[in-house]
Scaffold this motif. Structure first.
Motif, PDB file in Angstrom:
ATOM      1  N   GLU A 356      44.676 -59.832 -49.098  1.00  0.00           N
ATOM      2  CA  GLU A 356      45.094 -60.413 -48.874  1.00  0.00           C
ATOM      3  C   GLU A 356      45.872 -61.684 -48.275  1.00  0.00           C
ATOM      4  OE1 GLU A 356      42.848 -59.205 -50.112  1.00  0.00           O
ATOM      5  OE2 GLU A 356      41.042 -59.832 -48.762  1.00  0.00           O
ATOM      6  N   MET A 357      47.151 -60.837 -49.109  1.00  0.00           N
ATOM      7  CA  MET A 357      48.382 -61.387 -50.373  1.00  0.00           C
ATOM      8  C   MET A 357      49.435 -61.191 -49.076  1.00  0.00           C
ATOM      9  SD  MET A 357      46.802 -63.866 -52.222  1.00  0.00           S
ATOM     10  CE  MET A 357      47.962 -65.014 -52.292  1.00  0.00           C
ATOM     11  N   TYR A 358      49.075 -60.324 -48.138  1.00  0.00           N
ATOM     12  CA  TYR A 358      50.862 -60.543 -47.477  1.00  0.00           C
ATOM     13  C   TYR A 358      50.078 -59.678 -46.179  1.00  0.00           C
ATOM     14  CZ  TYR A 358      53.351 -59.709 -51.673  1.00  0.00           C
ATOM     15  OH  TYR A 358      54.141 -59.389 -52.745  1.00  0.00           O
ATOM     16  N   ILE A 359      48.576 -59.036 -45.501  1.00  0.00           N
ATOM     17  CA  ILE A 359      48.646 -59.594 -44.459  1.00  0.00           C
ATOM     18  C   ILE A 359      47.771 -59.898 -43.712  1.00  0.00           C
ATOM     19  CG2 ILE A 359      47.303 -56.792 -42.649  1.00  0.00           C
ATOM     20  CD1 ILE A 359      48.008 -55.419 -45.699  1.00  0.00           C
ATOM     21  N   GLU A 360      46.900 -61.036 -44.019  1.00  0.00           N
ATOM     22  CA  GLU A 360      45.493 -61.706 -43.928  1.00  0.00           C
ATOM     23  C   GLU A 360      47.465 -62.855 -43.387  1.00  0.00           C
ATOM     24  OE1 GLU A 360      41.612 -60.681 -46.240  1.00  0.00           O
ATOM     25  OE2 GLU A 360      42.250 -62.867 -45.302  1.00  0.00           O
ATOM     26  N   PRO A 361      47.817 -63.500 -44.463  1.00  0.00           N
ATOM     27  CA  PRO A 361      48.931 -64.092 -43.722  1.00  0.00           C
ATOM     28  C   PRO A 361      49.398 -64.205 -42.086  1.00  0.00           C
ATOM     29  CG  PRO A 361      49.029 -64.181 -45.929  1.00  0.00           C
ATOM     30  CD  PRO A 361      48.973 -62.818 -45.741  1.00  0.00           C
ATOM     31  N   TYR A 362      49.842 -62.866 -41.902  1.00  0.00           N
ATOM     32  CA  TYR A 362      50.432 -62.270 -41.020  1.00  0.00           C
ATOM     33  C   TYR A 362      48.610 -62.838 -39.517  1.00  0.00           C
ATOM     34  CZ  TYR A 362      51.400 -59.429 -36.678  1.00  0.00           C
ATOM     35  OH  TYR A 362      50.990 -58.759 -35.523  1.00  0.00           O
ATOM     36  N   PHE A 363      47.683 -62.817 -40.037  1.00  0.00           N
ATOM     37  CA  PHE A 363      46.520 -62.022 -39.238  1.00  0.00           C
ATOM     38  C   PHE A 363      46.397 -63.712 -38.931  1.00  0.00           C
ATOM     39  CE2 PHE A 363      46.804 -57.154 -39.900  1.00  0.00           C
ATOM     40  CZ  PHE A 363      46.874 -57.347 -38.377  1.00  0.00           C
ATOM     41  N   LEU A 364      46.723 -64.583 -39.732  1.00  0.00           N
ATOM     42  CA  LEU A 364      46.313 -65.719 -39.947  1.00  0.00           C
ATOM     43  C   LEU A 364      46.568 -66.494 -39.492  1.00  0.00           C
ATOM     44  CD1 LEU A 364      43.832 -68.259 -41.523  1.00  0.00           C
ATOM     45  CD2 LEU A 364      45.929 -68.341 -42.837  1.00  0.00           C
ATOM     46  N   LEU A 365      48.076 -65.860 -38.909  1.00  0.00           N
ATOM     47  CA  LEU A 365      49.123 -67.259 -37.992  1.00  0.00           C
ATOM     48  C   LEU A 365      48.919 -66.825 -36.423  1.00  0.00           C
ATOM     49  CD1 LEU A 365      51.710 -68.207 -39.741  1.00  0.00           C
ATOM     50  CD2 LEU A 365      50.166 -69.310 -39.565  1.00  0.00           C
ATOM     51  N   THR A 366      48.529 -65.516 -36.656  1.00  0.00           N
ATOM     52  CA  THR A 366      48.855 -64.600 -34.836  1.00  0.00           C
ATOM     53  C   THR A 366      46.954 -64.271 -34.005  1.00  0.00           C
ATOM     54  OG1 THR A 366      48.694 -62.582 -35.635  1.00  0.00           O
ATOM     55  CG2 THR A 366      50.822 -63.798 -35.357  1.00  0.00           C
ATOM     56  N   ASP A 367      46.269 -63.965 -35.063  1.00  0.00           N
ATOM     57  CA  ASP A 367      44.973 -63.716 -34.852  1.00  0.00           C
ATOM     58  C   ASP A 367      43.597 -64.550 -36.102  1.00  0.00           C
ATOM     59  OD1 ASP A 367      42.947 -62.784 -33.724  1.00  0.00           O
ATOM     60  OD2 ASP A 367      43.464 -60.795 -33.284  1.00  0.00           O
ATOM     61  N   PRO A 368      43.026 -65.260 -35.786  1.00  0.00           N
ATOM     62  CA  PRO A 368      42.352 -65.697 -36.743  1.00  0.00           C
ATOM     63  C   PRO A 368      41.142 -65.253 -36.869  1.00  0.00           C
ATOM     64  CG  PRO A 368      43.650 -68.190 -36.000  1.00  0.00           C
ATOM     65  CD  PRO A 368      43.928 -66.599 -35.138  1.00  0.00           C
ATOM     66  N   ASP A 369      41.160 -64.601 -36.071  1.00  0.00           N
ATOM     67  CA  ASP A 369      39.657 -63.831 -35.700  1.00  0.00           C
ATOM     68  C   ASP A 369      39.389 -62.326 -36.923  1.00  0.00           C
ATOM     69  OD1 ASP A 369      38.391 -65.651 -35.142  1.00  0.00           O
ATOM     70  OD2 ASP A 369      37.759 -64.839 -32.695  1.00  0.00           O
ATOM     71  N   MET A 370      41.468 -61.822 -37.294  1.00  0.00           N
ATOM     72  CA  MET A 370      40.820 -60.747 -37.295  1.00  0.00           C
ATOM     73  C   MET A 370      41.527 -61.185 -39.022  1.00  0.00           C
ATOM     74  SD  MET A 370      41.908 -57.769 -36.356  1.00  0.00           S
ATOM     75  CE  MET A 370      42.844 -57.415 -34.828  1.00  0.00           C
ATOM     76  N   ARG A 699      62.942 -66.581 -32.012  1.00  0.00           N
ATOM     77  CA  ARG A 699      61.502 -67.202 -31.942  1.00  0.00           C
ATOM     78  C   ARG A 699      60.247 -66.827 -32.819  1.00  0.00           C
ATOM     79  NH1 ARG A 699      60.504 -68.011 -26.103  1.00  0.00           N
ATOM     80  NH2 ARG A 699      59.857 -65.549 -25.697  1.00  0.00           N
ATOM     81  N   PHE A 700      59.192 -68.162 -32.468  1.00  0.00           N
ATOM     82  CA  PHE A 700      57.801 -67.742 -33.127  1.00  0.00           C
ATOM     83  C   PHE A 700      56.157 -68.122 -32.473  1.00  0.00           C
ATOM     84  CE2 PHE A 700      56.970 -69.921 -36.482  1.00  0.00           C
ATOM     85  CZ  PHE A 700      58.200 -70.756 -36.667  1.00  0.00           C
ATOM     86  N   LYS A 701      55.354 -67.856 -32.393  1.00  0.00           N
ATOM     87  CA  LYS A 701      54.553 -68.769 -32.169  1.00  0.00           C
ATOM     88  C   LYS A 701      53.576 -68.419 -33.055  1.00  0.00           C
ATOM     89  CE  LYS A 701      54.398 -67.363 -27.159  1.00  0.00           C
ATOM     90  NZ  LYS A 701      53.500 -66.929 -25.778  1.00  0.00           N
ATOM     91  N   ILE A 702      52.381 -69.197 -34.075  1.00  0.00           N
ATOM     92  CA  ILE A 702      51.404 -69.441 -34.835  1.00  0.00           C
ATOM     93  C   ILE A 702      50.374 -70.114 -33.994  1.00  0.00           C
ATOM     94  CG2 ILE A 702      52.826 -69.100 -36.279  1.00  0.00           C
ATOM     95  CD1 ILE A 702      52.930 -72.824 -36.348  1.00  0.00           C
ATOM     96  N   CYS A 703      49.089 -69.593 -34.334  1.00  0.00           N
ATOM     97  CA  CYS A 703      48.093 -69.977 -33.631  1.00  0.00           C
ATOM     98  C   CYS A 703      48.213 -71.308 -35.586  1.00  0.00           C
ATOM     99  CB  CYS A 703      46.891 -69.847 -34.598  1.00  0.00           C
ATOM    100  SG  CYS A 703      46.767 -68.836 -32.904  1.00  0.00           S
ATOM    101  N   TYR A 704      47.219 -72.624 -34.743  1.00  0.00           N
ATOM    102  CA  TYR A 704      46.957 -73.671 -35.883  1.00  0.00           C
ATOM    103  C   TYR A 704      45.881 -74.445 -35.911  1.00  0.00           C
ATOM    104  CZ  TYR A 704      47.611 -77.879 -39.564  1.00  0.00           C
ATOM    105  OH  TYR A 704      46.677 -79.196 -39.894  1.00  0.00           O
ATOM    106  N   GLU A 705      45.015 -74.205 -36.334  1.00  0.00           N
ATOM    107  CA  GLU A 705      43.608 -75.067 -35.477  1.00  0.00           C
ATOM    108  C   GLU A 705      43.354 -74.973 -34.369  1.00  0.00           C
ATOM    109  OE1 GLU A 705      43.901 -79.526 -37.218  1.00  0.00           O
ATOM    110  OE2 GLU A 705      44.233 -78.793 -38.802  1.00  0.00           O
ATOM    111  N   GLY A 706      43.893 -73.857 -33.572  1.00  0.00           N
ATOM    112  CA  GLY A 706      42.809 -73.501 -32.327  1.00  0.00           C
ATOM    113  C   GLY A 706      43.536 -73.928 -31.229  1.00  0.00           C
ATOM    114  N   ARG A 707      45.238 -74.341 -32.098  1.00  0.00           N
ATOM    115  CA  ARG A 707      46.693 -74.676 -30.610  1.00  0.00           C
ATOM    116  C   ARG A 707      47.324 -73.362 -30.882  1.00  0.00           C
ATOM    117  NH1 ARG A 707      44.214 -78.918 -33.477  1.00  0.00           N
ATOM    118  NH2 ARG A 707      44.345 -80.745 -32.526  1.00  0.00           N
ATOM    119  N   ARG A 708      47.786 -73.463 -30.014  1.00  0.00           N
ATOM    120  CA  ARG A 708      48.915 -72.319 -30.174  1.00  0.00           C
ATOM    121  C   ARG A 708      50.441 -72.908 -29.956  1.00  0.00           C
ATOM    122  NH1 ARG A 708      47.117 -67.351 -27.752  1.00  0.00           N
ATOM    123  NH2 ARG A 708      46.491 -67.239 -29.871  1.00  0.00           N
ATOM    124  N   ILE A 709      51.598 -72.384 -30.893  1.00  0.00           N
ATOM    125  CA  ILE A 709      52.752 -73.442 -30.905  1.00  0.00           C
ATOM    126  C   ILE A 709      53.693 -72.727 -31.129  1.00  0.00           C
ATOM    127  CG2 ILE A 709      54.048 -74.843 -33.178  1.00  0.00           C
ATOM    128  CD1 ILE A 709      51.174 -75.932 -34.197  1.00  0.00           C
TER     129      ILE A 709
END
Ligand code: BGC
Length: 746
Positions: A356-370, A699-709
């Protein structure tokens, strides 16, 4: 830069073999196979020849010296299920072994763009026969049961007979080491043979666990590129194929070895499934299997872009860490992500708060379904969490186990196990974070709320009102060198957040019957009046009520060979000192920064930095993030380096037991949340990029509210681009903007 990690002249001495087995293991979230030498090792050389299925376990007794009420008496262990990676090679009676003859080339490659590993060897036998062997391995991300080996042999200075002996064995056992608390301490027999079969087309083994009653199957098929003869031997719970052919000098022969793994957790008819699945797979062109793998990874890297410019080594290390997270994370609701992924037996395959504290933050920004699927796993084990709460004397609520596979507690030493009640807050935090990043209220209604309410109830049951504030006593926070304390700051602040959001969600969901009105009022009250320890003279948050009363440990005077302290000092000795295994208050300040002033955060950071050993791999990444937050660029960079290279350079000297998935998520966070300054709060998305002096940019990409930034940071400044989705508000260096196309800041 190509996403390839390659090592030449791989050492074959000491523990190096074990380390390479972990680093180059192949996994896809369902199965994992350590990358052992195909031909095996001599008896005196240590190797852990393991293949694992995520979530597949057996029970074994946990021997407690004193039978106190409620102590865990049975634990779950991930199992080494079968050996299908063994392929021995013989040349006219001479057996190939890197420990004899001359090794001219010994290369290992991990191709993270195409999703395979390769081992290439050029070897001359004691009698002078020289050949090249190249073995490529792949665990398919697209067809999860498949482990595919491609074994190529080429005689370089002779023509003659070659014999390959390929094993399919169910006679395997788990690794154990009585000397090390981080792996299983005793030898156990977990598996019983059920069924063995072999014909010209396939061999099939079915195995059953002794106690949990689970079954699993492996089905193996061989295909050879040259005319050959095959002999089959069936013995014990295994099948050996002896495959012989003649080769001319310079001619190559290729053996494809397909293994399919199935299990009864996912499919009660796992034997039939293995047969069908193998038949289907062997009809497909191999090139298609490789192509699918590459396409899967193309789309993964497209979402999970992170590049460091100007430091190839660090760039490769973070890329490796991200790839390993993808390899490790469970792809269905029957499993989660283990502390060591599927790379080894360290921590017995258990899932911790690491998720929850180390791995989900990664998936949350890259693949929220995970991230959602990881939360769903917790939802599926809520009943066991309720049973656990009852066992610990609670009248209501759910308490998640500190470490587990199928949902029941597995920690043998409760002071730094079951007492870590913060696991409830961590799970709650991840649900709230999921909502804030996705606004998926439907999922909160469907699954999240039930977890939040049950775990919130537990705070109410175990906490106590004292002098007008709500207190949480007798718990252990993240720092395992300080146990069983009152009012651990991290735990309390998380509980405050948890109780607040549970009541908030209830309002947002229109007061459905998730909890009684009276109860929700209590959540509000306890949250509002949560006691958060603060020490005025020092201007810091003490780790707990008694922490500052203890003797200070002088780390600079502690001999280097006494680290990690847990292997050299009695727990009580550690508990009586101000010394931390890992980030605790500093972690709390990262995840909930608005609960304190920046001054308190700064002073606390400097205070805890002096007494933190980072003996846990979960620590340096958090220190890096907070050093970035506080503008301490050099420190942030230094801590990040430690975190990024932990496994590739085996800096904790235990990568042999498996990789460190939490730290891998941490190293990603140190870039994106640390240098990039990303935070997702109720008020929206925040960014505040800074650039370490040693880098040209990142450079990095993140997912936020269905957007990709996409965020690009360079010496010239930073550019934020909306790649997908409609305009969105964000805060850059504290100022609010509407991101429509591209936002630039010099
Ligand atoms: C750490 C824990 C962690 C566990 C598994 C321990 O060394 O102290 O915080 O959950 O390892 O990674």
């Amino acid at each position: 830069m190509k996403k390839i990690y390659q090592v030449d002249n791989v050492p074959i001495s000491g523990e190096e073999i074990l380390v390479q087995e972990s680093i180059f293991h192949n996994a896809n979230g369902y199965i994992g196979v350590r990358n052992c030498l195909e031909e095996g090792v001599p008896e005196e050389v240590r190797s852990v020849r393991g293949s694992y299925i995520n979530g597949f376990y057996d029970f074994s007794a946990m021997n407690q010296a004193e039978k106190l009420y409620g102590l865990v008496e049975e634990k779950q262990t991930i199992l080494n299920v079968a050996d299908t990676q063994t392929i021995r090679l013989y040349l006219d009676g001479e057996e190939f072994s890197v420990f004899e003859g001359t090794l001219e080339k010994n290369r290992r490659t991990l191709n993270m763009e195409e999703g395979w590993t390769e081992r290439t060897v050029v070897w001359t036998s004691p009698k002078g026969k020289k050949l090249e062997i190249c073995c490529r391995r792949m665990t398919s991300f697209v067809r999860l049961p498949l482990f595919l080996m491609r074994y190529c042999v080429k005689p370089l200075n002779f023509s003659g007979a070659v014999m390959l002996e390929s094993l399919h064995s169910g006679d395997v056992e788990n690794y154990y080491n009585p000397e090390d608390p981080r792996v299983a301490g005793e030898r156990r027999n977990y598996l019983e043979p059920v069924y063995r079969f072999a014909d010209a087309e396939m061999s099939l083994l079915e195995t059953q666990t002794v106690k949990s009653g689970l079954r699993m199957c492996t089905a193996v098929h061989h295909r050879v590129s040259v005319p050959y003869k095959m002999q089959t031997e069936e013995k014990g719970h295994g099948v050996t194929r002896k495959i012989s052919f003649d080769l001319q000098q310079g001619q190559e022969a290729v053996l494809y070895k397909y293994t399919v793994f199935t299990d009864s957790i996912r499919n009660g008819r796992c034997r039939e499934e293995a047969v069908d699945c193998l038949r289907e797979l062997t009809q497909l062109p191999v090139e298609m299997l490789y192509k699918e793998q590459k396409e899967y990874l193309d789309s993964y890297w497209e979402k999970a872009l992170l590049e460091i410019l100007g430091d190839d080594e660090q760039n490769r290390a973070v890329c490796y860490n991200m790839y390993e997270l993808l390899q490790s994370v469970g792809k269905d609701e029957h499993c989660n992500i283990a502390a060591k992924g599927l790379s080894g037996e360290g921590y017995e395959g258990h899932y911790f708060w690491d998720t929850e504290m180390y791995i989900e933050p990664y998936f949350l920004l890259t693949d929220p379904d995970m991230a959602k699927s990881l939360i769903s796993y917790r939802h599926s084990t809520l009943e066991q969490a309720k049973e656990n709460a009852v066992l610990l004397g609670h009248k209501k609520g759910a308490l998640y186990p500190w470490r587990t596979i199928m949902g029941r507690e597995c920690s043998g030493y409760f002071p730094s196990g079951s007492a870590a009640y913060h696991i409830n807050g961590d799970i709650a935090y991840s649900i709230i974070a999921y909502y804030l990043a996705t606004k998926d209220l439907e999922f909160i209604r469907e699954k999240g709320m039930e977890i939040l309410v049950e775990t919130a109830r537990l705070w109410m049951d175990m906490g106590a009102w004292h002098e007008g504030s709500f207190r949480i006593n007798e718990v252990t926070g993240p720092d395992e060198y300080t146990c069983m304390v009152n009012n651990n700051y991290y735990t309390n602040v998380l509980a405050k957040h948890h109780l607040y959001w549970t009541a908030r969600f209830d309002e947002m969901l229109g007061g459905q019957d998730f909890a009684e009105r009276e109860e929700l009022k209590e959540f509000w009250e306890a949250s509002r009046h949560m006691y958060l320890p603060y020490e005025e003279k020092l201007g810091i948050n003490p780790q707990d009520d008694s922490f500052l009363e203890k003797k200070l440990w002088n780390l600079s005077e502690t001999p280097k060979d006494k680290f990690p302290l847990l292997l050299h000092y009695h727990p009580l000795y550690l508990y009586r000192h101000q010394v931390c295994k890992q980030a605790d208050v500093v972690m709390a300040h990262f995840i909930l920064e608005d609960m304190q002033s920046l001054e308190t955060i700064r002073k606390s950071f400097l205070y805890y930095e002096k007494i933190t050993t980072h003996d846990s791999s979960l620590s340096t990444a958090v220190f890096s993030i907070m050093a970035s937050r506080l503008g301490m660029e050099e420190k942030a960079y230094h801590y990040f380096g430690d975190s990024a290279k932990l496994d590739l350079f085996d800096t904790h000297h235990n990568t042999k037991d498996g990789i460190h998935t939490a730290n891998m998520g941490g190293s990603y966070m140190a870039v994106v949340y640390g240098f990039g300054g990303v935070r997702i709060k109720e008020e929206g998305l925040f960014l505040a990029p800074s650039l370490p002096r040693a880098w040209e940019g990142y450079r990095f990409k993140i997912c936020y509210e269905g957007r990709r930034i996409l965020t690009e940071v360079s010496r010239e400044g930073c550019r934020i681009m909306l790649e997908k989705g409609g305009p969105v508000k964000l805060h850059l260096y504290g100022k609010e903007y509407l991101l429509e196309g591209c936002l630039e800041q010099q």
